[in-house]
Design a protein around this motif. Structure first.
Motif, PDB file in Angstrom:
ATOM      1  N   LYS A  22       0.842  -1.127  -0.022  1.00 56.81           N
ATOM      2  CA  LYS A  22       0.094   0.112   0.028  1.00 56.81           C
ATOM      3  C   LYS A  22       1.033   1.179  -0.067  1.00 56.81           C
ATOM      4  O   LYS A  22       1.881   1.206   0.715  1.00 56.81           O
ATOM      5  CB  LYS A  22      -0.875   0.000   1.268  1.00 56.81           C
ATOM      6  CG  LYS A  22      -2.184  -0.968   0.999  1.00 56.81           C
ATOM      7  CD  LYS A  22      -3.082  -0.285   1.949  1.00 56.81           C
ATOM      8  CE  LYS A  22      -4.679  -0.910   1.643  1.00 56.81           C
ATOM      9  NZ  LYS A  22      -4.415  -2.538   2.017  1.00 56.81           N
ATOM     10  N   ASP A  23       0.351   2.064  -0.860  1.00 55.01           N
ATOM     11  CA  ASP A  23       1.138   3.451  -0.803  1.00 55.01           C
ATOM     12  C   ASP A  23       0.955   4.055   0.620  1.00 55.01           C
ATOM     13  O   ASP A  23       0.417   3.653   1.487  1.00 55.01           O
ATOM     14  CB  ASP A  23       0.675   4.252  -1.798  1.00 55.01           C
ATOM     15  CG  ASP A  23       1.961   5.184  -2.703  1.00 55.01           C
ATOM     16  OD1 ASP A  23       2.851   5.477  -1.932  1.00 55.01           O
ATOM     17  OD2 ASP A  23       1.634   5.710  -3.431  1.00 55.01           O
ATOM     18  N   LEU A  24       1.873   5.427   0.820  1.00 52.12           N
ATOM     19  CA  LEU A  24       1.987   6.097   1.847  1.00 52.12           C
ATOM     20  C   LEU A  24       0.605   6.601   2.407  1.00 52.12           C
ATOM     21  O   LEU A  24      -0.408   6.686   1.697  1.00 52.12           O
ATOM     22  CB  LEU A  24       2.819   7.239   1.781  1.00 52.12           C
ATOM     23  CG  LEU A  24       4.160   7.037   1.417  1.00 52.12           C
ATOM     24  CD1 LEU A  24       4.764   8.233   1.515  1.00 52.12           C
ATOM     25  CD2 LEU A  24       4.918   6.113   2.103  1.00 52.12           C
ATOM     26  N   ASN A  25       0.371   6.461   3.655  1.00 55.92           N
ATOM     27  CA  ASN A  25      -0.968   6.886   4.429  1.00 55.92           C
ATOM     28  C   ASN A  25      -0.596   8.536   4.539  1.00 55.92           C
ATOM     29  O   ASN A  25       0.380   9.000   4.528  1.00 55.92           O
ATOM     30  CB  ASN A  25      -1.167   6.123   5.554  1.00 55.92           C
ATOM     31  CG  ASN A  25      -0.380   6.141   6.631  1.00 55.92           C
ATOM     32  OD1 ASN A  25       0.514   7.254   6.915  1.00 55.92           O
ATOM     33  ND2 ASN A  25      -0.317   5.136   7.522  1.00 55.92           N
ATOM     34  N   LEU A  26      -1.669   9.006   4.914  1.00 52.66           N
ATOM     35  CA  LEU A  26      -1.720  10.536   5.440  1.00 52.66           C
ATOM     36  C   LEU A  26      -0.523  11.033   6.415  1.00 52.66           C
ATOM     37  O   LEU A  26       0.197  11.974   6.161  1.00 52.66           O
ATOM     38  CB  LEU A  26      -3.058  11.017   5.811  1.00 52.66           C
ATOM     39  CG  LEU A  26      -3.323  12.496   5.356  1.00 52.66           C
ATOM     40  CD1 LEU A  26      -3.524  12.574   3.962  1.00 52.66           C
ATOM     41  CD2 LEU A  26      -4.606  12.775   6.082  1.00 52.66           C
ATOM     42  N   ARG A  27      -0.600  10.303   7.377  1.00 55.20           N
ATOM     43  CA  ARG A  27       0.499  10.422   8.594  1.00 55.20           C
ATOM     44  C   ARG A  27       1.811  10.361   7.873  1.00 55.20           C
ATOM     45  O   ARG A  27       2.841  11.332   7.999  1.00 55.20           O
ATOM     46  CB  ARG A  27       0.382   9.374   9.747  1.00 55.20           C
ATOM     47  CG  ARG A  27       1.386   9.711  10.718  1.00 55.20           C
ATOM     48  CD  ARG A  27       1.212   8.702  11.754  1.00 55.20           C
ATOM     49  NE  ARG A  27       1.440   7.426  11.284  1.00 55.20           N
ATOM     50  CZ  ARG A  27       2.527   6.694  11.085  1.00 55.20           C
ATOM     51  NH1 ARG A  27       3.698   7.353  11.199  1.00 55.20           N
ATOM     52  NH2 ARG A  27       2.481   5.488  10.628  1.00 55.20           N
ATOM     53  N   GLU A  28       2.076   9.344   7.094  1.00 61.92           N
ATOM     54  CA  GLU A  28       3.554   9.302   6.582  1.00 61.92           C
ATOM     55  C   GLU A  28       3.650  10.244   5.440  1.00 61.92           C
ATOM     56  O   GLU A  28       4.934  10.972   5.635  1.00 61.92           O
ATOM     57  CB  GLU A  28       3.564   7.737   5.913  1.00 61.92           C
ATOM     58  CG  GLU A  28       3.504   6.767   6.744  1.00 61.92           C
ATOM     59  CD  GLU A  28       3.416   5.557   6.039  1.00 61.92           C
ATOM     60  OE1 GLU A  28       4.159   4.275   6.408  1.00 61.92           O
ATOM     61  OE2 GLU A  28       2.668   5.426   5.038  1.00 61.92           O
ATOM     62  N   VAL A  29       2.579  10.758   4.695  1.00 64.06           N
ATOM     63  CA  VAL A  29       3.044  11.781   3.920  1.00 64.06           C
ATOM     64  C   VAL A  29       3.332  13.125   4.665  1.00 64.06           C
ATOM     65  O   VAL A  29       4.055  13.868   4.388  1.00 64.06           O
ATOM     66  CB  VAL A  29       1.690  12.182   3.022  1.00 64.06           C
ATOM     67  CG1 VAL A  29       1.988  13.371   2.252  1.00 64.06           C
ATOM     68  CG2 VAL A  29       1.803  11.064   2.203  1.00 64.06           C
ATOM     69  N   ALA A  30       2.461  13.280   5.914  1.00 65.44           N
ATOM     70  CA  ALA A  30       2.710  14.386   6.883  1.00 65.44           C
ATOM     71  C   ALA A  30       4.021  14.480   7.426  1.00 65.44           C
ATOM     72  O   ALA A  30       4.590  15.422   7.533  1.00 65.44           O
ATOM     73  CB  ALA A  30       1.441  14.453   7.910  1.00 65.44           C
ATOM     74  N   ILE A  31       4.661  13.533   7.590  1.00 69.11           N
ATOM     75  CA  ILE A  31       6.195  13.439   8.102  1.00 69.11           C
ATOM     76  C   ILE A  31       7.077  13.747   6.906  1.00 69.11           C
ATOM     77  O   ILE A  31       8.096  14.683   7.164  1.00 69.11           O
ATOM     78  CB  ILE A  31       6.564  12.115   8.619  1.00 69.11           C
ATOM     79  CG1 ILE A  31       5.667  11.293   9.688  1.00 69.11           C
ATOM     80  CG2 ILE A  31       7.933  11.907   8.877  1.00 69.11           C
ATOM     81  CD1 ILE A  31       5.783  10.162  10.022  1.00 69.11           C
ATOM     82  N   LEU A  32       6.704  13.472   5.728  1.00 73.14           N
ATOM     83  CA  LEU A  32       7.853  13.526   4.594  1.00 73.14           C
ATOM     84  C   LEU A  32       7.820  14.971   3.940  1.00 73.14           C
ATOM     85  O   LEU A  32       8.608  15.409   3.554  1.00 73.14           O
ATOM     86  CB  LEU A  32       7.489  12.475   3.507  1.00 73.14           C
ATOM     87  CG  LEU A  32       8.238  11.270   4.016  1.00 73.14           C
ATOM     88  CD1 LEU A  32       7.685  10.209   2.928  1.00 73.14           C
ATOM     89  CD2 LEU A  32       9.564  11.280   4.260  1.00 73.14           C
ATOM     90  N   VAL A  33       6.597  15.583   4.213  1.00 67.27           N
ATOM     91  CA  VAL A  33       6.273  16.959   3.448  1.00 67.27           C
ATOM     92  C   VAL A  33       7.348  17.961   4.275  1.00 67.27           C
ATOM     93  O   VAL A  33       7.910  18.686   3.462  1.00 67.27           O
ATOM     94  CB  VAL A  33       4.677  17.388   3.358  1.00 67.27           C
ATOM     95  CG1 VAL A  33       4.745  18.835   3.155  1.00 67.27           C
ATOM     96  CG2 VAL A  33       3.963  16.367   2.548  1.00 67.27           C
ATOM     97  N   PRO A  34       7.370  18.097   5.479  1.00 68.91           N
ATOM     98  CA  PRO A  34       8.489  18.938   6.072  1.00 68.91           C
ATOM     99  C   PRO A  34       9.713  18.784   5.674  1.00 68.91           C
ATOM    100  O   PRO A  34      10.527  19.743   5.333  1.00 68.91           O
ATOM    101  CB  PRO A  34       8.302  18.835   7.424  1.00 68.91           C
ATOM    102  CG  PRO A  34       6.804  18.218   7.438  1.00 68.91           C
ATOM    103  CD  PRO A  34       6.641  17.313   6.525  1.00 68.91           C
ATOM    104  N   VAL A  35       9.969  17.504   5.479  1.00 75.28           N
ATOM    105  CA  VAL A  35      11.421  17.091   5.102  1.00 75.28           C
ATOM    106  C   VAL A  35      11.544  17.566   3.728  1.00 75.28           C
ATOM    107  O   VAL A  35      12.577  18.323   3.144  1.00 75.28           O
ATOM    108  CB  VAL A  35      11.646  15.538   5.103  1.00 75.28           C
ATOM    109  CG1 VAL A  35      12.859  15.216   4.468  1.00 75.28           C
ATOM    110  CG2 VAL A  35      11.607  14.998   6.384  1.00 75.28           C
ATOM    111  N   LEU A  36      10.465  17.374   2.732  1.00 70.63           N
ATOM    112  CA  LEU A  36      10.918  18.045   1.312  1.00 70.63           C
ATOM    113  C   LEU A  36      10.831  19.496   1.329  1.00 70.63           C
ATOM    114  O   LEU A  36      11.680  19.832   0.284  1.00 70.63           O
ATOM    115  CB  LEU A  36       9.329  17.268   0.646  1.00 70.63           C
ATOM    116  CG  LEU A  36       9.358  17.643  -0.756  1.00 70.63           C
ATOM    117  CD1 LEU A  36      10.164  16.777  -1.761  1.00 70.63           C
ATOM    118  CD2 LEU A  36       7.865  17.794  -1.235  1.00 70.63           C
ATOM    119  N   ILE A  37      10.019  20.169   2.198  1.00 72.84           N
ATOM    120  CA  ILE A  37      10.122  21.624   2.208  1.00 72.84           C
ATOM    121  C   ILE A  37      11.387  21.915   2.598  1.00 72.84           C
ATOM    122  O   ILE A  37      11.761  22.982   1.751  1.00 72.84           O
ATOM    123  CB  ILE A  37       8.931  22.021   3.060  1.00 72.84           C
ATOM    124  CG1 ILE A  37       7.631  21.879   2.512  1.00 72.84           C
ATOM    125  CG2 ILE A  37       9.147  23.438   3.102  1.00 72.84           C
ATOM    126  CD1 ILE A  37       6.244  22.458   3.295  1.00 72.84           C
TER     127      ILE A  37
END
Lengths: 680, 540
Positions: B454-469
Motif C-alpha cells: 500500500k502506498d503512503l498514508n496521510l500520516r506518513e505523507v505528513a512526516i515527509l512533506v516537511p522534510v521535502l520543504i
C-alpha cells in the motif's frame, strides 16, 4: 519585456508542478493542454524578448537581471539571475520553439501511455532547467540548469522504468555526466579562487569576463580544459559519449528534444558563452577542436553499420556535436552556434520522423524489418528526407549553410587536417543517412504481415510539427547566408557576444568579410563545391547499395553483404561500436566493483576486526583474571580457610561437649600423671 | 541568572520541556497508547515551537553567546549551570527539535510494544541533545553528552533488531571509550587554566581566554579527538555506526544520523578549534586526510552493501567526512558549508532512514534484492524517495548541493588535492545512490509480496512533506540558514587564525579579511584570546 523574462522558465515549471501533482487525476487532454500551453506561453515571451533585443542598439543588447541571493558565504555571493543577450535569446528561441513542437507531437505519440501525466511533468521540468541553463547569469545558475537537465534526462531515459535496459541507461547517463561535472566543478573552483586572489569574488559572467586579465595563460588553460571535461559529459564527446546511444531507451520525442535538439548542445553553448576564456587559451581551443572532430569522425563510422533506426540518429547526433565543438574550438563561435540551431531543426525533425515510423511499425526499431514505408506515410517520409538532405549538407537546406561554414572556417584558419576529417565525416554522414532513408522508406516492406496491415500515417498532431520542423530544416539556413556585406545575419546578431573571443581569433584568421573578400569568395565557392560533392557521393553510394532502382547498376562487389564479409573484422569492430562499452566495463566498472568488495572485506576484517579484537582481548583478559581470581587469589584464601577448617576440625574433636568424654580424658590424664609419678 | 532580551530562561525551558514530558508520561496508563503518543508528540511539538521562538529572537549579527543563563552549581570546583547559544548551536538546536518531532511521528505505528518507555526515552534523549548544544560549562556538557547515550542504549536494546545486543554494546562502549579520553582532556584543561590564572573553572568562555602551552594542546587535542571522532564517526572509528543503524528502530536511526553524529562535529567546532587553535592547525592535514579517506572509502563500502540501511549508514560516513573536510578547510566557505551540511545531512539522511522505516514496516526486510518495481505500486512513496536521494547526492536545487559546493570550494582553497579527491565522492555518491534506487524502485515486480504494497498514508505523507520543504527551501533559498551561523563561523576562523600563524600554514585567506564583521570584533589580533570586554555579559 525584460521584466517578464522570469516567466520564461517559470511557465514550464508551473506546468511541471501542476501535472506532477495533479496530473494523475486529470484527463489526458487537460494534461497535454497544460503542458503545451505553458510552452506556447514561454515561446511567445521568448519571441518578444528576441524582438526586443533585436530592436536595441548593438551595444545595449546584453542585460543582466538579478532576482534574489542564492548562496552567500563570506565574500562569496551568488544571485539567481539571468544574462539576456543575443546568445541566450537565440538559445531560448530554439529551446522553447523546438520544445513546443515536440510537446505537441508528444501528445499524439504518448496518448496511449499510462504515464502520460508523468511524461509531461518531466518534459516541462526539463524545459525549465534547460532555460535556466541558457539564461543563467552566472556559472552556478548555469550549473543548476546543467544538473537539472541531467536529472530530467535520467527520469525520461528511464521513463519506462520497468525495463531493466531503460533504468540502466538512465543511471549510466547520470553517472557518466557526473564524471564530466567533476571536471566542470573543479574548473569553476580554480577560476573562482584565481580571481579571488585578485579581489574579484563573483562568478557572474560579466564580472568574470571583465577580470580575465588577472589570470595567466597556464591557469586559464587548465580552467578551460576542466570546463571542457564537463562539456564532453553533457554533450557526449569522446571519451564520455557512451551514455547517449543508450539514452535512446527513452521515448522518441525525448530523444528528439533532449538528446538531439537541446540538452546535448549545452556543452557547445557553455564554450560559446565562455569564448572570452577560450580565446585566451589557444591550447584548450585546439584540444576542443581535435576532440570534436575526432568524435565526429569516430561516431560517423559507427553510424555506418547500425540497424536500429534510433541508434543511427544517436551516433549521428554525437557526430554532429563533434562538428560544433570543432567550430567553437577553432574560435568560430557563430558557426558553431549556427550549426547548433540548424541541427536542432533537422535532427529534431528526424527523431520525430523516426518516432512516427516506430509508431506506425508498432514499436519496431530495426530498419532491416522496414522498407517501402513511403507508400504508407508520405508526410513522414518527405519530411524525413528533407531532414536527411539538410544533415547531408545539400544546398539549399539549412545544414548545408552551417556545416559549410564550419568547414570553411577550419580550412581558412589553416587547420587542413580538421577540414579534411570534417569533409570525410560529411561524406560518411550523407552515406549513412541515406542508407537509413533508403532502408526505411523505399523498396519492399520487410515487416511481418500483421504490421504491414497496420501501417498508417500518424495523426495530424504529429505530422504538423513534422511539417513545421521540415520548413525550418529547409529554410533555417537563411540567417547564415551572406545577404549583407559585413557578414551573415547570424554573425551580425551573435558577434557582439563573441567579441572578446573574436578578437583573439582574428589573429589567426578572424572576421573574414573585411580582409580579402575576393579570395574568400573564390576559395569558399570551391570548398562548397567539394563538400557538396562529398555529400552527393555519399548519397549516391548509399543509393547503389540500398535503393532498388540504382542497385542494378552497382558492381557485384558493391553489396552490403559482400562488403561486410570482405571487411569482416572492421565490420565487427564498427558494429560493436569499437567495443568501448565493454572496455569501460572491463577497465573501470568491474575493477571498481571488485574494489568495493575488497573495501568491505577490509572494513569487516581489519578495521572492525581491530574493534572486535579489542573487545575480545578485553574479554579474554577478564576471563584470565577471573580464573586467576578464582584459583590463585581466592585459592590462597580458600586454602587458608580449608587448612584452618581442617585443623580446627581435628582439634574440635577434643571439644565434643559430652561429659563422658571429658570424664574419660580426665581419667586417662589422671592415670598418666599417676603412672608417671609411680614409675619416675 | 538570566541575561537575555527575552527575560525568561528560554534555553532551560527548551531543555526541560521534554524532561517534563517524560515525567508526565509516567502517569499516563501504559494501555492508552494513543494518549502516550499524543503526549509525546505534544511535548516535542511544543519544544519545536520554542526553538522557532529562539530563531525569531536570535540576533545573527553577532557571534556572541545569546540567551545566556548562568547560576552556580558546584561552586567548590567551579562548575556552573551555564547555558548559551551562538549561530552554530542554534542551527543544531533547530535541527534537534525538528528531528525529535519526526522521531515521535515515525514511531506511531512502528512501535506497539512498551510505547510508554519508548516515548520516555525519546524525550529524555531530546533533553540530552539540546543540552549538549547549549551547554557552556564543560561538566554540564559532559553530563548531557552521557545523558544522551543512555536512552539511545535502551532504544536499540529494547526495540532493536536481531543483533541488537552486539550492536548496542559496541555502540555504547565505543562511545564511552571516547568519552573517557574527552573527560581526561576536560580535566587537563581545568587544571591548566587554574594554574595559569588561579581560577579553577569549567566555564568554557573563560577557558577560551587562555592560550595553552603547545604540548598540552597537543595532548588535549588527541583526547578530544578520540571522543568526537568516534561520535562523528571519522574513519577508522566508524564501524559501530552501520551496526547501530541496522539494529536501531527507525526513530533511533533517524535521531542517530540526524543529531547524535552532529554532536561529534559540533565538539570539534566548539572545543578543539577555539580552545586548541595551534594543535588544530597542526592536526589539520591529518584530519583532512582522514576526512577525504572517509568520503571515498564510505562511498565504496556503500556500493558493496546488500542491506539498504547499511548502505545509508556507510553513506553517512562519506557525508560526515565531507562535513569534517569543510570544517577543517578553516576558511569561511568551507566552514559555512560544513555547518550547513551538518543540517543537510540530518534532513536528507534522516529522511532516507524514514523512508526505509516505512517500507520496513510493510515488508519486514531491508535487503535490496527483496525489492524492485516499488515505483509502480507506491508512486507517492517513490516520489519522496527520489527527492531525498537526489538531495543526498547534492543535486543543485536541493539542500545537499549548497553544502557540498561550499565545502568543496573551501577545501579547494585549503588543499587542492584534497578537493580533487573529495570531488570524486560526488561521482561515487551518484553511482551508489542511483544504483540502490534502481534496484529498489525500478524494474518489474519480481517478488509477489511487493505487488500488494500500500502506498503512503496521510500520516506518513505528513512526516515527509516537511522534510521535502526543507530540502527545497535550503536548496533554493539557503540565505536564512547561512546567515544564522555566518557571524559565528567568521569569528571562529578569526580565533584560530589570530592565535596561530595560520596565515602562513593555510595561505592568504582573502575571505576573512572581507568579513568586516569578524575584523571589527577581533580583539584577538593584538595578542591572544578574547578581550574580556567581548564577553561582558557572560563572564563572571
Amino acid at each position: 519585456m525584460i521584466e517578464l523574462a522570469w516567466l520564461i522558465p517559470m511557465l514550464p515549471f508551473t506546468g511541471a508542478v501542476i501535472n506532477g501533482f495533479f496530473g494523475s487525476r486529470m484527463p489526458k487532454k487537460t494534461v497535454g493542454l497544460i503542458a503545451c500551453l505553458v510552452m506556447a506561453g514561454a515561446f511567445i515571451i521568448s519571441s518578444s524578448l528576441f524582438i526586443k533585443i533585436l530592436s536595441l542598439p548593438v551595444d545595449q543588447r546584453s542585460i543582466e537581471v538579478t532576482y534574489f541571493t542564492w548562496i552567500a558565504s563570506g565574500a562569496f555571493h551568488l544571485d539567481i539571475g539571468f544574462l539576456i543577450d543575443p546568445l541566450s535569446t537565440l538559445m531560448i528561441m530554439v529551446v522553447t520553439g523546438v520544445g513546443l513542437l515536440i510537446h505537441i507531437y508528444s501528445v499524439g505519440y504518448m496518448h496511449e501511455d499510462k504515464g502520460f501525466w508523468r511524461y509531461f511533468a518531466y518534459l516541462n521540468l526539463f524545459v525549465f532547467f534547460m532555460l535556466m541553463l541558457v539564461l543563467g547569469g552566472n556559472y552556478l545558475v548555469m550549473f543548476l540548469g546543467w544538473e537539472g537537465v541531467g536529472l530530467c534526462s535520467f527520469l525520461l531515459i528511464g521513463f519506462w522504468y520497468e525495463k531493466k535496459s531503460a533504468s540502466d541507461a538512465g543511471k549510466k547517463a547520470f553517472v557518466v555526466n557526473r564524471i564530466g561535472d567533476f571536471g566542470f566543478v573543479l574548473g569553476l573552483f580554480l577560476l573562482f579562487w584565481t580571481l579571488s586572489s585578485h579581489g574579484v569574488t563573483s562568478l557572474d559572467y560579466k564580472t568574470v569576463f571583465a577580470s580575465l586579465h588577472h589570470i595567466d595563460t597556464a591557469t586559464i588553460t587548465v580552467i578551460t580544459l576542466l570546463l571542457f571535461v564537463g562539456a564532453t559529459g553533457k554533450s557526449a564527446q569522446l571519451p564520455l559519449y557512451v551514455w547517449l546511444p543508450d539514452a535512446m531507451e527513452g521515448p522518441t520525442p525525448v530523444s528528439a528534444l533532449i538528446h538531439a535538439a537541446t540538452m546535448v548542445t549545452a556543452g557547445v553553448y557553455m564554450i560559446a558563452r565562455n569564448n572570452a576564456l577560450y580565446a585566451m587559451a589557444p591550447i584548450s581551443g585546439e584540444v576542443v577542436a581535435v576532440v570534436g572532430i575526432c568524435t565526429a569522425l569516430f561516431a560517423a563510422t559507427i553510424g555506418l553499420v547500425q540497424n536500429d533506426i534510433k541508434k543511427v540518429l544517436a551516433y549521428s547526433t554525437v557526430s554532429q556535436l563533434g562538428y560544433m565543438f570543432a567550430a567553437v574550438g577553432l574560435g568560430a563561435y557563430t558557426a558553431g552556434v549556427f550549426h547548433l540551431m540548424t541541427h536542432a531543426f533537422f535532427k529534431g525533425l528526424m527523431f520525430l520522423g523516426s518516432g512516427s515510423v516506430i509508431h506506425a511499425m508498432g514499436g519496431e526499431q530495426d530498419m532491416r524489418k522496414m522498407g517501402g514505408l513511403h507508400k504508407h506515410m508520405k508526410i513522414t517520409s518527405v519530411t524525413f528526407i528533407i531532414g536527411a538532405l539538410a544533415i547531408a549538407g545539400m544546398p539549399p537546406f539549412s545544414g548545408f549553410w552551417s556545416k559549410d561554414e564550419i568547414l570553411w572556417e577550419a580550412f581558412e584558419k589553416g587547420h587542413t587536417i580538421i577540414w579534411a576529417m570534417g569533409l570525410l565525416t560529411a561524406f560518411l554522414t550523407a552515406f549513412y543517412m541515406f542508407r537509413q532513408v533508403f532502408m526505411t522508406f523505399t523498396g519492399e516492406c520487410r515487416a511481418d504481415r500483421h504490421t504491414q496491415e497496420h501501417l498508417h500515417e500518424s495523426p495530424k498532431i504529429m505530422t504538423v510539427p513534422l511539417i513545421i520542423l521540415a520548413i525550418l530544416a529547409a529554410a533555417g539556413g537563411i540567417v547564415g547566408i551572406s545577404f549583407f556585406e559585413e557578414g551573415t545575419a547570424a554573425h551580425h546578431f551573435l558577434s557582439p557576444v563573441f567579441e572578446q573571443g573574436g578578437h583573439a581569433a582574428a589573429n589567426v584568421g578572424g572576421h573574414v568579410a573585411q580582409n580579402g573578400e575576393a579570395l574568400h569568395g573564390g576559395m569558399e565557392a570551391i570548398l562548397m563545391a567539394v563538400s557538396v560533392a562529398a555529400g552527393l557521393c555519399g548519397i549516391f553510394l548509399a543509393g547503389l547499395l540500398y535503393y532498388a532502382p540504382l542497385k542494378k547498376y552497382a558492381p557485384s562487389f558493391w553489396r552490403p553483404e559482400v562488403i561486410a564479409a570482405a571487411f569482416k573484422p572492421v565490420y565487427a569492430l564498427l558494429y560493436n561500436k569499437y567495443y568501448v562499452d565493454e572496455m569501460y566495463d572491463h577497465i573501470i566498472v568491474n575493477p571498481i566493483k571488485r574494489f568495493c568488495g575488497w573495501c568491505l572485506s577490509f572494513d569487516l576484517g581489519i578495521i572492525d576486526g581491530i574493534v572486535n579484537g579489542a573487545a575480545w582481548t578485553t574479554r579474554l583478559w577478564a576471563w584470565l583474571l577471573h580464573k586467576f581470581d578464582i584459583y590463585i587469589i581466592d585459592g590462597v584464601i580458600n586454602s587458608a580457610a580449608t587448612f584452618t577448617g581442617y585443623n580446627s576440625g581435628f582439634w574440635r574433636r577434643l571439644q565434643t561437649g559430652r561429659l563422658q568424654n571429658y570424664a574419660l580424658i580426665f581419667v586417662i590424664g589422671l592415670l598418666i600423671i599417676v603412672g608417671s609419678a609411680l614409675l619416675g | 541568572m538570566i541575561e537575555n532580551a527575552l527575560g525568561y530562561p528560554i534555553l532551560s525551558i527548551l531543555i526541560f520541556i521534554p524532561l517534563l514530558g517524560a515525567a508526565l508520561l509516567f502517569f499516563v496508563p501504559g494501555r492508552n497508547k494513543e494518549m502516550l503518543r499524543l503526549t509525546a508528540l505534544g511535548f516535542t511539538l511544543l519544544n519545536f515551537f520554542v526553538s522557532i521562538l529562539l530563531w525569531v529572537n536570535f540576533d545573527s549579527s553577532t557571534y556572541k553567546m545569546q540567551f545566556v543563563e548562568k547560576s552556580r552549581w558546584i561552586p567548590s570546583i567551579g562548575v556552573d549551570y551555564f547555558l548559551g547559544m551562538d549561530g552554530i548551536s542554534i542551527l543544531l538546536v533547530l535541527l534537534t527539535a525538528f528531528i525529535a518531532v519526526i522521531g515521535v511521528l515515525c514511531s506511531w505505528s512502528a512501535i506497539e510494544e512498551r510505547v510508554k518507555e519508548y516515548m520516555i526515552h525519546i524525550l529524555i534523549l531530546e533533553t540530552g541533545m539540546v543540552g549538549v548544544f547549549v551547554s557552556l560549562d564543560l561538566v554540564l556538557f559532559f553530563l548531557f553528552w552521557e545523558v544522551g547515550l543512555v536512552p539511545m542504549f535502551f532504544l536499540i536494546g529494547i526495540w532493536g533488531g536481531k543483533r541488537k545486543l552486539y550492536a548496542n554494546i559496541k555502540f555504547f562502549l565505543y562511545t564511552l571509550f571516547g568519552s573517557v579520553f574527552m573527560l581526561a582532556g576536560i580535566v587537563a584543561l581545568y587544571y591548566a587554566h587554574g594554574s595559569a590564572t588561579g581560577e579553577y573553572t569549567f566555564n568554557l568562555l573563560k577557558l577560551y581566554e587562555v592560550t595553552y602551552p603547545y604540548n598540552l594542546q597537543w595532548w588535549v587535542f588527541v583526547a578530544f579527538f578520540l571522543g568526537f571522532a568516534i561520535k562523528v564517526p571519522i574513519f577508522p572509528f566508524h564501524t559501530w555506526l552501520p551496526d547501530a543503524h541496522v539494529e536501531a528502530p527507525t526513530a533511533g536511526s533517524v535521531i542517530l544520523a540526524g543529531v547524535l553524529l552532529k554532536m561529534g562535529t559540533y565538539g570539534f567546532l566548539r572545543f578543539n578549534m577555539p580552545l586548541l587553535p595551534e594543535a588544530t592547525v597542526v592536526f589539520t592535514p591529518v584530519i583532512i586526510a582522514l576526512a577525504v579517506i572517509g568520503i571515498i572509502y564510505g562511498s565504496f563500502l556503500a556500493m558493496a552493501q546488500k542491506d539498504i540501511k547499511k548502505l545509508v549508514a556507510y553513506s553517512s560516513v562519506s557525508h560526515l567526512g565531507a562535513v569534517m573536510l569543510g570544517i577543517f578547510a578553516l576558511n569561511q566557505q568551507g566552514l559555512d558549508g560544513g555547518v550547513l551540511q551538518m543540517i543537510n545531512h540530518g534532513i536528507s539522511t534522516g529522511g532516507l532512514f524514514l523512508v526505509i522505516g516505512m517500507i520496513y514496516e510493510r515488508r519486514h526486510t531491508r535487503m535490496i534484492s527483496d525489492f524492485g518495481g516499488i515505483a509502480k505500486v507506491m508512486p507517492v512513496y517513490s516520489f519522496f524517495v527520489m527527492v531525498i536521494v537526489f538531495s543526498s547526492i547534492g543535486l543543485p536545487g536541493t539542500n545537499g548541493f549548497i553544502g557540498e559546493i561550499l565545502i568543496l570550494m573551501g577545501a579547494f582553497k585549503a588543499s587542492t588535492l584534497a578537493a580533487v579527491f573529495a570531488s570524486t565522492g560526488v561521482i561515487l555518491g551518484a553511482a551508489y545512490m542511483l544504483w540502490m534506487n534502481q534496484r529498489f524502485m525500478f524494474g518489474k515486480i519480481t517478488n509477489r509480496e511487493n505487488a500488494a504494497l500500500k502506498d503512503l498514508n496521510l500520516r506518513e505523507v505528513a512526516i515527509l512533506v516537511p522534510v521535502l520543504i526543507l530540502i527545497l527551501w535550503i536548496g533554493i533559498y539557503p540565505k536564512p540558514f547561512l546567515k544564522l551561523s555566518a557571524a559565528s563561523t567568521a569569528h571562529l576562523i578569526e580565533v584560530v587564525k589570530s592565535r596561530t600563524t595560520l596565515t602562513e600554514v593555510v595561505g592568504d585567506d582573502t575571505w576573512a579579511a572581507h568579513s568586516a564583521h569578524a575584523a571589527e570584533h577581533s580583539p584577538a589580533k593584538a595578542g591572544h584570546g578574547h578581550a574580556p570586554s567581548a564577553h561582558k555579559g557572560e563572564d563572571r
